[in-house]
Write an enzyme that holds these catalytic residues in place. Structure first.
Site, PDB file in Angstrom:
ATOM      1  N   ASN A 101       1.077  -1.188  -0.156  1.00 47.23           N
ATOM      2  CA  ASN A 101       0.144   0.179   0.006  1.00 47.23           C
ATOM      3  C   ASN A 101       1.178   1.264   0.010  1.00 47.23           C
ATOM      4  O   ASN A 101       0.673   2.198  -0.697  1.00 47.23           O
ATOM      5  CB  ASN A 101      -0.864   0.337   1.417  1.00 47.23           C
ATOM      6  CG  ASN A 101      -2.417  -0.660   0.541  1.00 47.23           C
ATOM      7  OD1 ASN A 101      -2.418  -1.053  -0.257  1.00 47.23           O
ATOM      8  ND2 ASN A 101      -2.434  -1.139   2.100  1.00 47.23           N
ATOM      9  N   GLU A 159      -5.685  -7.934   5.547  1.00 43.73           N
ATOM     10  CA  GLU A 159      -5.137  -8.838   4.559  1.00 43.73           C
ATOM     11  C   GLU A 159      -5.064 -10.185   4.581  1.00 43.73           C
ATOM     12  O   GLU A 159      -3.769 -10.940   4.700  1.00 43.73           O
ATOM     13  CB  GLU A 159      -3.755  -8.309   4.496  1.00 43.73           C
ATOM     14  CG  GLU A 159      -2.446  -8.144   5.440  1.00 43.73           C
ATOM     15  CD  GLU A 159      -2.864  -6.730   6.495  1.00 43.73           C
ATOM     16  OE1 GLU A 159      -1.627  -6.820   7.247  1.00 43.73           O
ATOM     17  OE2 GLU A 159      -3.809  -6.458   6.385  1.00 43.73           O
TER      18      GLU A 159
END
Length: 190
Positions: A78, A113
């Site tokens: 990210n 995640e």
């Protein structure tokens, strides 16, 4: 309802089209059980399903295993490539889980995640094979960012009389062992 119309006994019948309401209810139900980003089952559904599978395993003596997977270095993905690419990773990994498992298996986004795979009628050895198949498939995925590399680590646990929390806790401990051992690996009992 009975009534009189111009002196004749009649009945008043009303019909209401509820198809739109039913469609909205179906959408709400689906939204309550799936992750909005990936379309995979969400934590709520996974825990309900795992509870039901544990009851079935207790009742019939069936094998049952779970795999808890975590994307390696997802924060770095990210931070380096942006959240749009991070979303792409989550979506593709969820789709990979569906491709690598049977119709009877259940996979979904456990949180952030992390992904959980429920494997009914599966002992530890075949569960490890599924986990390795998923790990290898994720590693081979192609991305819109050519320099992006994605791997997963996982922990596998077979049901042995524990409750939902106990089963997931053992898989989670093994997942963290995989992380500590260098990532991109699956840890199961010896």
């Amino acid at each position: 309802m009975p009534l009189r119309f111009s002196g004749t006994a009649s009945r008043l019948i009303t019909l209401a089209d509820v198809s739109e309401l039913k469609a909205i209810q179906d959408d709400l139900r689906r939204a309550s059980l799936t992750d909005g980003l990936t379309g995979a089952y969400n934590r709520r559904y996974l825990l309900q399903k795992l509870g039901a599978e544990i009851e079935r395993a207790k009742r019939y003596g069936n094998d049952l295993s779970v795999i808890l997977l975590d994307l390696d270095s997802f924060k770095a993905i990210n931070d380096t490539f942006g959240h749009r690419i991070g979303d792409e990773v989550l979506i593709k990994v969820a789709a990979t889980l569906r491709r690598c498992t049977r119709d009877v298996d259940v996979s979904g986004r456990y949180g952030g995640e992390e992904f959980l795979v429920i494997l009914p009628h599966t002992a530890i050895a075949p569960a490890v094979e599924v986990a390795e198949r998923i790990r290898a498939a994720v590693k081979r995925l192609a991305w819109t960012q050519p320099s992006l590399r994605v791997t997963v680590s996982g922990g596998v646990c077979e049901y042995a009389g524990m409750d939902v929390d106990g089963l997931i806790e053992i898989a989670d401990q093994r997942l963290y062992q995989a992380k500590e051992q260098g990532r991109n690996r699956i840890v199961a009992p010896p």
